[in-house]
Design an enzyme around this catalytic site. Structure first.
Site, PDB file in Angstrom:
ATOM      1  CE  LYS A 213      20.840 -12.435  12.162  1.00  0.00           C
ATOM      2  NZ  LYS A 213      22.022 -12.818  12.899  1.00  0.00           N
ATOM      3  CD  GLU A 219       9.547 -23.874  13.512  1.00  0.00           C
ATOM      4  OE1 GLU A 219      10.105 -23.210  12.620  1.00  0.00           O
ATOM      5  OE2 GLU A 219      10.077 -24.847  14.081  1.00  0.00           O
ATOM      6  N   GLY A 274      20.334 -14.163  16.860  1.00  0.00           N
ATOM      7  CA  GLY A 274      18.958 -14.233  17.362  1.00  0.00           C
ATOM      8  C   GLY A 274      18.872 -14.266  18.879  1.00  0.00           C
ATOM      9  NE  ARG A 275      23.362 -18.531  20.543  1.00  0.00           N
ATOM     10  CZ  ARG A 275      23.607 -18.845  19.274  1.00  0.00           C
ATOM     11  NH1 ARG A 275      22.607 -18.916  18.405  1.00  0.00           N
ATOM     12  NH2 ARG A 275      24.828 -19.099  18.870  1.00  0.00           N
ATOM     13  CD  GLU A 360      20.110 -21.402  18.754  1.00  0.00           C
ATOM     14  OE1 GLU A 360      20.128 -20.164  18.708  1.00  0.00           O
ATOM     15  OE2 GLU A 360      19.153 -22.074  18.334  1.00  0.00           O
ATOM     16  CG  HIS A 391       7.152 -27.137  47.768  1.00  0.00           C
ATOM     17  ND1 HIS A 391       6.978 -27.618  49.040  1.00  0.00           N
ATOM     18  CD2 HIS A 391       7.484 -25.832  47.883  1.00  0.00           C
ATOM     19  CE1 HIS A 391       7.169 -26.623  49.899  1.00  0.00           C
ATOM     20  NE2 HIS A 391       7.490 -25.530  49.220  1.00  0.00           N
ATOM     21  CE  LYS A 511      16.154 -23.820  11.611  1.00  0.00           C
ATOM     22  NZ  LYS A 511      16.777 -22.531  11.401  1.00  0.00           N
TER      23      LYS A 511
HETATM   24  O1  F6P Z   1      16.696 -22.519  14.424  1.00  0.00           O
HETATM   25  C1  F6P Z   1      17.401 -21.787  15.368  1.00  0.00           C
HETATM   26  C2  F6P Z   1      17.243 -20.326  15.100  1.00  0.00           C
HETATM   27  O2  F6P Z   1      17.952 -19.971  13.962  1.00  0.00           O
HETATM   28  C3  F6P Z   1      17.687 -19.499  16.297  1.00  0.00           C
HETATM   29  O3  F6P Z   1      19.036 -19.287  16.329  1.00  0.00           O
HETATM   30  C4  F6P Z   1      16.872 -18.280  16.108  1.00  0.00           C
HETATM   31  O4  F6P Z   1      16.788 -17.521  17.274  1.00  0.00           O
HETATM   32  C5  F6P Z   1      15.549 -18.864  15.708  1.00  0.00           C
HETATM   33  O5  F6P Z   1      15.886 -19.977  14.909  1.00  0.00           O
HETATM   34  C6  F6P Z   1      14.635 -17.961  14.942  1.00  0.00           C
HETATM   35  O6  F6P Z   1      15.222 -17.485  13.782  1.00  0.00           O
HETATM   36  P1  F6P Z   1      14.627 -16.253  13.030  1.00  0.00           P
HETATM   37  O7  F6P Z   1      14.646 -15.073  13.925  1.00  0.00           O
HETATM   38  O8  F6P Z   1      15.483 -16.066  11.810  1.00  0.00           O
HETATM   39  O9  F6P Z   1      13.206 -16.604  12.638  1.00  0.00           O
END
Ligand code: F6P
Length: 550
Positions: A213, A219, A274-275, A360, A391, A511
């Protein structure tokens, strides 16, 4: 618009809350055995059959009075008004000053939702149409890589909402997916994730979807750069990026900076968290996997649940009832967690998806008014597909010391009928909620001829609450319904807890510290560390190991 300057009455001071507290004192020890004995039709009465989903909530520790009081609480907290505000695109994400308009992502073509004078539904469908064109090209093998080879592998790079939704939906809808395409999902900054995902792939046949987003997530950007290097290692020419990378983002500037042309970018909007984005362009990998028609069927399912949530009276409203029941255990029985068990192997990533959605969203302790809560908010969500969990950890559910309300999700029809295996699966599904609710009394255990000393060990006290969610079959449409069901139950709870379910400030500190620490790990000179003594020592130890002086 909900602002932070109007003080809302503290939740625990509300008459409905206090009535629930008094009611809890009266019924906390009431056993499900008793409730069922007193009301032979309970199992047919405490159910909701709506929008293609059958919810049996009779195996919950509630009476009619409990339900009435819970609904009073929802009313007192203004749930109806807040639902309207969400669907209208009001700024309900107060701390980020945004709407939370994910429901617009699945509004049918032609419907109009105006946000700042712009019809967002028309924008949504314009993106969906572009996604459909693109995914058709990939699916029909007309999207060629730089050297003219057909694309055969799709690798989604993203994390959090830009990964969990896509991977969950891909796994859930695998049966509907195009099997001559390979799908992989890379999220972790641990190099193992990318390396293993691409180990057996040919860059000439691989397309990366970089989903973010913000397009600033460490990452995702790190993995995207690794992907570009991996690709160019073989394809050499920078122009190859255009055939092998597409982006899904709200940030055109950063996408361009990365080197992906905006022609290859699919957008979405800041009003979509995002979620809550698996049904936006973030679902591009899902659409490529299952095709545009199936993707649209999934949106139809989402929309059906949206409409149900928006219009059904609360006592017949699936997300409201599920949300309220979870709140009942969380806030009155002091339950610490919620377990979700899909009795469907295709839904193996559903609990992980729900973890971000629920925790979240509502893992907050500051209210919309900026006050500190004096009650618990989001419980811990966890789960595994049935029957596997039976199990491993089900022992604790049956005989442990904790109360863990559970959702059992099952389907009438198997997508892979194999002998009588679906009957066996469903027999276990039904047996578990029965055993959890009613247990096995000491007398029953004794009557089996069990030795006295063993009786306590073999006794099940029962009274463990569960919801049973039954759906005809796992299809794109029913998946959409299930996801929206949980989205709206999370919203219901967030309204009552009076938190902003659409921000996530809690992820920021880690972060920032990671950025700082990354520089300290990298630098050749011994850095001046100003962390606490534990973190300083750990960093030094890691650096020593890295430089071979350990
Ligand atoms: O760090 C949490 C977050 O901001 C989530 O809310 C989001 O889904 C995820 O990181 C990834 O964010 P982005 O889509 O901006 O890379």
């Amino acid at each position: 618009m909900i602002t932070t300057n109007t003080k809302t009455q503290s939740l625990t001071k509300r008459p409905a809350w206090q009535a629930l507290q008094a009611h809890y004192q009266q019924i906390q020890l009431l056993h499900l055995r008793q409730l069922f004995a007193d009301d032979p039709l309970r199992g047919e009465r405490l159910v909701i059959d709506a929008a293609g989903i059958y919810l049996d909530y009779s195996k919950n520790r509630v009476t009619d009075e409990t339900m009435r009081l819970l609904i009073n609480l929802a009313d007192e907290c203004g749930l109806s008004e807040r639902i309207t505000a969400m669907f209208n695109g009001d700024i309900i994400n107060v701390t980020e000053q945004r709407a939370a308009l994910h429901t617009a992502l699945r509004a049918p073509k032609g419907e109009r939702i105006l946000l700042d004078g712009v019809d967002v539904v028309a924008e949504v469908h314009a993106v969906l149409d572009r996604m459909a064109l693109f995914s058709d090209k990939v699916r029909s093998r007309h999207w060629l890589g730089y050297t003219g080879k057909r694309i055969a592998n799709i690798v989604n790079i993203g994390i959090g909402g830009s990964d969990l939704g896509p991977v969950m939906a891909y796994e859930a809808l695998r049966l509907y997916s195009q099997r001559d395409l390979t799908f992989r999902f890379v999220s972790n900054v641990d190099g193992t994730d990318f390396t293993e995902a691409t180990r057996d792939l040919d860059p000439e046949e691989t397309l990366f979807i970089v989903c973010s987003k913000t397009f600033t997530t460490l990452e995702t950007l790190t993995n995207a750069r690794a992907a570009r290097d991996w690709c160019l290692d073989k394809l050499v020419d920078d122009h190859a990026v255009r055939r092998h990378f597409v982006a899904v983002s709200t940030n055109a500037e950063e996408v361009t900076k990365f080197g992906i042309h905006t022609d290859n970018m699919f957008g979405f909007w800041d009003w979509d968290g995002g979620r809550y984005s698996m049904d936006s362009a973030i679902g591009l990998s899902t659409m490529i996997a299952v095709g545009a028609d199936n993707f649209r069927a999934m949106l139809k399912g989402f929309h059906a649940m949206d409409e149900h949530f928006r219009t059904a009276p609360f006592d017949q409203n699936l997300p409201v009832i599920i949300g309220l029941l979870k709140l009942w255990y969380n806030n009155f029985f002091d339950a610490q967690s919620v377990a979700v068990f899909p009795y469907n192997q295709y839904l193996k990533r559903f609990p992980a998806y729900l973890q971000q959605l629920t925790m979240e969203s509502n893992g907050k302790h500051i209210t919309l008014d900026g006050a500190c809560v004096d009650y618990q908010t989001a419980p811990i969500y966890w789960g595994e597909p049935g029957t596997n969990g039976q199990h491993s950890f089900f022992q604790l559910l049956h005989q442990g010391t904790r109360l863990i309300p559970c959702d059992f999700i099952g389907f009438f029809q198997s997508l892979n009928p194999l002998g009588d295996q679906h009957d066996l699966l469903m027999a276990n599904f039904f047996a578990q909620t029965e055993a959890l609710a009613f247990g096995k009394s000491q007398d029953e255990v004794k009557a089996d001829g069990t030795s006295d000393w063993l009786v306590p060990h073999r006794t099940f006290e029962g009274n463990r609450p569960t919801n049973t969610v039954l759906v005809e079959q796992l299809t794109p449409e029913t998946l959409g319904k299930l996801v929206a069901l949980y989205e709206h139950s999370v919203f219901t709870q967030g309204v009552i807890w009076n938190v902003d379910s659409f921000d996530q400030w809690g992820v920021e500190l880690g972060k920032v510290l990671a950025q700082k620490t990354a520089a300290e790990l990298k630098t050749a000179d011994e850095p001046l560390l100003d962390h606490d003594s534990s973190t300083n020592a750990l960093i030094r130890r890691y650096r020593r190991f890295k430089s071979g002086q350990s």
